[in-house]
Design a protein around this motif. Structure first.
Motif, PDB file in Angstrom:
ATOM      1  N   GLY A  58       0.802  -1.209   0.000  1.00 16.63           N
ATOM      2  CA  GLY A  58       0.000   0.000   0.000  1.00 16.63           C
ATOM      3  C   GLY A  58       0.840   1.266   0.000  1.00 16.63           C
ATOM      4  O   GLY A  58       0.430   2.283   0.557  1.00 16.63           O
ATOM      5  N   SER A  59       2.012   1.232  -0.609  1.00 15.01           N
ATOM      6  CA  SER A  59       2.898   2.404  -0.618  1.00 15.01           C
ATOM      7  C   SER A  59       2.197   3.617  -1.225  1.00 15.01           C
ATOM      8  O   SER A  59       1.526   3.517  -2.253  1.00 15.01           O
ATOM      9  CB  SER A  59       4.165   2.084  -1.412  1.00 15.01           C
ATOM     10  N   GLU A  60       2.350   4.764  -0.551  1.00 14.17           N
ATOM     11  CA  GLU A  60       1.697   5.978  -1.018  1.00 14.17           C
ATOM     12  C   GLU A  60       2.523   6.715  -2.066  1.00 14.17           C
ATOM     13  O   GLU A  60       2.049   7.648  -2.688  1.00 14.17           O
ATOM     14  CB  GLU A  60       1.448   6.913   0.171  1.00 14.17           C
ATOM     15  N   GLY A  61       3.761   6.356  -2.239  1.00 14.85           N
ATOM     16  CA  GLY A  61       4.648   7.070  -3.138  1.00 14.85           C
ATOM     17  C   GLY A  61       6.081   6.884  -2.698  1.00 14.85           C
ATOM     18  O   GLY A  61       6.407   5.923  -2.003  1.00 14.85           O
ATOM     19  N   ASN A  62       6.948   7.787  -3.050  1.00 17.75           N
ATOM     20  CA  ASN A  62       8.367   7.612  -2.756  1.00 17.75           C
ATOM     21  C   ASN A  62       8.913   8.681  -1.816  1.00 17.75           C
ATOM     22  O   ASN A  62      10.088   9.041  -1.877  1.00 17.75           O
ATOM     23  CB  ASN A  62       9.177   7.613  -4.066  1.00 17.75           C
ATOM     24  N   LYS A  63       8.052   9.192  -0.913  1.00 23.23           N
ATOM     25  CA  LYS A  63       8.488  10.218   0.033  1.00 23.23           C
ATOM     26  C   LYS A  63       8.111   9.822   1.459  1.00 23.23           C
ATOM     27  O   LYS A  63       7.142   9.100   1.699  1.00 23.23           O
ATOM     28  CB  LYS A  63       7.834  11.572  -0.295  1.00 23.23           C
ATOM     29  N   LEU A  64       8.891  10.329   2.417  1.00 19.66           N
ATOM     30  CA  LEU A  64       8.586  10.174   3.836  1.00 19.66           C
ATOM     31  C   LEU A  64       9.201  11.343   4.580  1.00 19.66           C
ATOM     32  O   LEU A  64      10.375  11.672   4.369  1.00 19.66           O
ATOM     33  CB  LEU A  64       9.130   8.847   4.378  1.00 19.66           C
ATOM     34  N   ALA A  65       8.426  11.979   5.457  1.00 24.53           N
ATOM     35  CA  ALA A  65       8.910  13.120   6.236  1.00 24.53           C
ATOM     36  C   ALA A  65       9.160  12.670   7.673  1.00 24.53           C
ATOM     37  O   ALA A  65       8.253  12.164   8.339  1.00 24.53           O
ATOM     38  CB  ALA A  65       7.894  14.256   6.210  1.00 24.53           C
ATOM     39  N   PHE A  66      10.381  12.865   8.155  1.00 28.92           N
ATOM     40  CA  PHE A  66      10.858  12.345   9.439  1.00 28.92           C
ATOM     41  C   PHE A  66      11.270  13.513  10.315  1.00 28.92           C
ATOM     42  O   PHE A  66      12.101  14.343   9.929  1.00 28.92           O
ATOM     43  CB  PHE A  66      12.046  11.417   9.160  1.00 28.92           C
ATOM     44  N   TYR A  67      10.703  13.604  11.530  1.00 30.44           N
ATOM     45  CA  TYR A  67      11.017  14.681  12.482  1.00 30.44           C
ATOM     46  C   TYR A  67      11.835  14.065  13.611  1.00 30.44           C
ATOM     47  O   TYR A  67      11.334  13.262  14.399  1.00 30.44           O
ATOM     48  CB  TYR A  67       9.712  15.264  13.006  1.00 30.44           C
ATOM     49  N   ASN A  68      13.105  14.460  13.721  1.00 28.74           N
ATOM     50  CA  ASN A  68      14.052  13.747  14.577  1.00 28.74           C
ATOM     51  C   ASN A  68      14.916  14.721  15.361  1.00 28.74           C
ATOM     52  O   ASN A  68      15.065  15.891  15.001  1.00 28.74           O
ATOM     53  CB  ASN A  68      14.941  12.858  13.698  1.00 28.74           C
ATOM     54  N   TRP A  69      15.515  14.205  16.457  1.00 31.48           N
ATOM     55  CA  TRP A  69      16.580  14.922  17.159  1.00 31.48           C
ATOM     56  C   TRP A  69      17.798  15.033  16.237  1.00 31.48           C
ATOM     57  O   TRP A  69      17.974  14.231  15.329  1.00 31.48           O
ATOM     58  CB  TRP A  69      17.001  14.154  18.409  1.00 31.48           C
ATOM     59  N   ASP A  70      18.640  16.037  16.505  1.00 24.03           N
ATOM     60  CA  ASP A  70      19.888  16.115  15.744  1.00 24.03           C
ATOM     61  C   ASP A  70      20.877  15.059  16.247  1.00 24.03           C
ATOM     62  O   ASP A  70      20.728  14.515  17.345  1.00 24.03           O
ATOM     63  CB  ASP A  70      20.499  17.520  15.834  1.00 24.03           C
ATOM     64  N   THR A  71      21.860  14.769  15.446  1.00 22.83           N
ATOM     65  CA  THR A  71      22.918  13.777  15.729  1.00 22.83           C
ATOM     66  C   THR A  71      22.336  12.441  16.169  1.00 22.83           C
ATOM     67  O   THR A  71      22.852  11.799  17.068  1.00 22.83           O
ATOM     68  CB  THR A  71      23.916  14.274  16.811  1.00 22.83           C
ATOM     69  N   TYR A  72      21.262  11.997  15.516  1.00 21.87           N
ATOM     70  CA  TYR A  72      20.505  10.871  16.055  1.00 21.87           C
ATOM     71  C   TYR A  72      20.098   9.869  14.978  1.00 21.87           C
ATOM     72  O   TYR A  72      19.029   9.262  15.074  1.00 21.87           O
ATOM     73  CB  TYR A  72      19.264  11.426  16.756  1.00 21.87           C
ATOM     74  N   ILE A  73      20.962   9.685  13.981  1.00 18.92           N
ATOM     75  CA  ILE A  73      20.676   8.715  12.931  1.00 18.92           C
ATOM     76  C   ILE A  73      22.019   8.215  12.387  1.00 18.92           C
ATOM     77  O   ILE A  73      23.040   8.888  12.506  1.00 18.92           O
ATOM     78  CB  ILE A  73      19.815   9.350  11.810  1.00 18.92           C
ATOM     79  N   GLY A  74      22.023   7.013  11.811  1.00 19.36           N
ATOM     80  CA  GLY A  74      23.260   6.476  11.251  1.00 19.36           C
ATOM     81  C   GLY A  74      23.720   7.258  10.029  1.00 19.36           C
ATOM     82  O   GLY A  74      22.915   7.920   9.362  1.00 19.36           O
ATOM     83  N   GLU A  75      24.990   7.163   9.727  1.00 18.08           N
ATOM     84  CA  GLU A  75      25.550   7.952   8.629  1.00 18.08           C
ATOM     85  C   GLU A  75      24.940   7.600   7.277  1.00 18.08           C
ATOM     86  O   GLU A  75      24.848   8.457   6.394  1.00 18.08           O
ATOM     87  CB  GLU A  75      27.071   7.769   8.583  1.00 18.08           C
ATOM     88  N   THR A  76      24.523   6.355   7.079  1.00 16.87           N
ATOM     89  CA  THR A  76      23.958   5.951   5.788  1.00 16.87           C
ATOM     90  C   THR A  76      22.527   5.442   5.906  1.00 16.87           C
ATOM     91  O   THR A  76      21.972   4.930   4.939  1.00 16.87           O
ATOM     92  CB  THR A  76      24.824   4.855   5.139  1.00 16.87           C
ATOM     93  N   THR A  77      21.908   5.574   7.077  1.00 11.21           N
ATOM     94  CA  THR A  77      20.596   4.964   7.308  1.00 11.21           C
ATOM     95  C   THR A  77      19.539   5.449   6.321  1.00 11.21           C
ATOM     96  O   THR A  77      18.774   4.644   5.764  1.00 11.21           O
ATOM     97  CB  THR A  77      20.123   5.238   8.750  1.00 11.21           C
ATOM     98  N   LEU A  78      19.454   6.747   6.103  1.00 12.92           N
ATOM     99  CA  LEU A  78      18.422   7.272   5.206  1.00 12.92           C
ATOM    100  C   LEU A  78      18.659   6.807   3.770  1.00 12.92           C
ATOM    101  O   LEU A  78      17.717   6.442   3.056  1.00 12.92           O
ATOM    102  CB  LEU A  78      18.380   8.795   5.280  1.00 12.92           C
ATOM    103  N   ALA A  79      19.906   6.817   3.350  1.00 13.51           N
ATOM    104  CA  ALA A  79      20.232   6.354   2.006  1.00 13.51           C
ATOM    105  C   ALA A  79      20.017   4.847   1.875  1.00 13.51           C
ATOM    106  O   ALA A  79      19.592   4.356   0.827  1.00 13.51           O
ATOM    107  CB  ALA A  79      21.675   6.706   1.653  1.00 13.51           C
ATOM    108  N   ASP A  80      20.312   4.100   2.931  1.00 18.78           N
ATOM    109  CA  ASP A  80      20.079   2.653   2.917  1.00 18.78           C
ATOM    110  C   ASP A  80      18.589   2.356   2.737  1.00 18.78           C
ATOM    111  O   ASP A  80      18.214   1.437   2.003  1.00 18.78           O
ATOM    112  CB  ASP A  80      20.573   2.015   4.217  1.00 18.78           C
ATOM    113  N   PHE A  81      17.748   3.124   3.415  1.00 17.82           N
ATOM    114  CA  PHE A  81      16.310   2.908   3.287  1.00 17.82           C
ATOM    115  C   PHE A  81      15.830   3.248   1.880  1.00 17.82           C
ATOM    116  O   PHE A  81      15.012   2.531   1.296  1.00 17.82           O
ATOM    117  CB  PHE A  81      15.548   3.741   4.316  1.00 17.82           C
ATOM    118  N   LYS A  82      16.373   4.309   1.306  1.00 19.61           N
ATOM    119  CA  LYS A  82      16.002   4.670  -0.061  1.00 19.61           C
ATOM    120  C   LYS A  82      16.426   3.583  -1.045  1.00 19.61           C
ATOM    121  O   LYS A  82      15.674   3.222  -1.964  1.00 19.61           O
ATOM    122  CB  LYS A  82      16.626   6.004  -0.449  1.00 19.61           C
ATOM    123  N   ALA A  83      17.636   3.043  -0.837  1.00 23.35           N
ATOM    124  CA  ALA A  83      18.119   1.981  -1.722  1.00 23.35           C
ATOM    125  C   ALA A  83      17.258   0.737  -1.616  1.00 23.35           C
ATOM    126  O   ALA A  83      17.019   0.036  -2.602  1.00 23.35           O
ATOM    127  CB  ALA A  83      19.572   1.651  -1.390  1.00 23.35           C
TER     128      ALA A  83
END
Length: 384
Positions: A58-83
């Motif tokens: 049921g994917s709505e498209g190819n976007k996702l908006a994420f509201y997060n603390w700073d310095t709080y995600i892996g260096e490649t995590t967002l790109a890994d999810f996109k891949a």
């Protein structure tokens, strides 16, 4: 959302600041940093998984908006999810829970996944800001340690999945401790002149007062007017010995030798211990206050299926380990922890002894009247 992407130079600075406090990036860029958006990026593009793209039902498209603390995600995590999924994550940063809560007062401005702390999960549920999670779409929940499968602040994990946990304690400079004595009691911060002018407390009123309750032998949730007044009087008496009330940068005050003892989170001190072996951390013998930052889907999320897939992706063991290696906070993810090396798993700052942890509690949201009482009492302390 009308927010601009970070420049490459800003992203580089963001990555360099990761080993510091969650607020370090905000301090570097100023308050407007909270409105910046970071798109999925990494130093090198990760390879897609051998079995192809992650299929999102049921994917709505190819976007996702994420509201997060700073310095709080892996260096490649967002790109890994996109891949893996084809979904691009736009990550916007906030500085504190109050800012997060205020953002949603008038409704969801367009976010799919947000990261409130435990007490604010309960507060946002009460305010009908969070959507129930579909656990069938988050099978990696099985990776959580048993003690994180449920939560008092969110029974059944109906609205939240844990991302990290934190415990407040005393960070200190070992060489500055008189007689080499470990400051293993809240007395050193709340009721002693031994380190006059060399100690610093957090500025957050609820945390300071709840820990005062602990020192007095009570629960962090015993927020009666009488007890609040007792801690207020104790803090006013102690104030001449306190150098300042810091904005979650106690580890930096230790590093710069401005103070010798601070009230701070274990993760922040653990990061600095890697730079300065003279720093250490202890959870006082009376016990302490626990926090847990959680992944939630706000009501009105435009891409709820993508949001569930993203939360499930972050709870994957390898993905969780990649995040943990970057942010160095305690993980509630058993599969991720198993992939970490012994210097992390056996670090008593990150994972304090079990007998001490048994005395620690989560703060419970007790309503706006108690929140206002904490804030008013702290105002009087700081004005005294």
């Amino acid at each position: 959302m009308n927010e601009r992407p970070l420049t490459r130079e800003e992203v580089d600075l963001f990555l360099r600041l990761r080993p510091h406090s969650r607020r370090a990036f905000m301090a570097a860029f100023g308050a407007t940093a909270a409105a910046l958006t970071l798109s999925a990026c990494s130093p090198s593009k990760p390879e897609a998984k051998a079995d192809g793209k992650l299929v999102i039902e049921g994917s709505e498209g190819n976007k996702l908006a994420f509201y997060n603390w700073d310095t709080y995600i892996g260096e490649t995590t967002l790109a890994d999810f996109k891949a893996a999924s084809g979904v691009e994550v736009n990550m916007t940063l906030f500085a504190n829970n109050d800012e997060l809560f205020a953002k949603f007062r008038a409704g969801n401005p367009g976010f799919d996944v947000i990261m409130p702390s435990n007490e604010y999960v309960a507060r946002m549920v009460e305010a009908k800001m969070l959507a129930p999670l579909d656990h069938a779409k988050i099978p990696n929940k099985k990776n959580l340690l048993p003690e994180f499968q449920d939560a008092d602040f969110d029974p059944g994990r109906k609205y939240s999945m844990p991302y990290t946990w934190l415990v407040l304690g005393i960070g200190y400079r070992k060489s500055a401790m008189k007689g080499g004595v470990i400051p293993d009691s809240w007395k050193y911060l709340y009721d002693s002149a031994e380190y006059k002018g060399r100690l610093s407390l957090l500025a957050e009123s609820a945390d300071v007062f709840r820990l005062g309750f602990k020192y007095l032998g009570k629960s962090v949730n015993d927020a009666t007017p009488e007890l609040i007044k007792q801690v207020e009087d104790m803090l006013i008496k102690q104030k001449p010995n306190i150098k300042n009330f810091h904005e979650d940068n106690g580890q930096d005050l230790l590093m710069s030798r401005e103070v010798d003892i601070v009230l701070e989170y274990n993760g922040d001190i653990a990061q600095k211990e890697t730079e300065d072996p003279d720093l250490a951390f202890v959870v006082p013998k009376e016990g302490s206050l626990l926090n847990s930052d959680c992944m939630c889907i706000p009501v009105g999320a435009p891409n709820p299926n993508n949001a569930h897939a993203f939360i499930n992706f972050l709870l994957d063991g390898q993905n969780g380990a990649n995040i943990t290696k970057t942010i160095l906070y305690p993980t509630p993810n058993a599969a991720a922890k198993a992939l970490m090396d012994d210097t992390y798993k056996n670090n008593p700052t990150i994972f304090p002894p079990a007998d001490i942890m048994a005395k620690c509690e989560y703060g419970k949201y007790a309503g706006s009247a108690i929140t206002q009482a904490f804030e008013a009492a702290m105002t009087r302390v700081r004005a005294a």
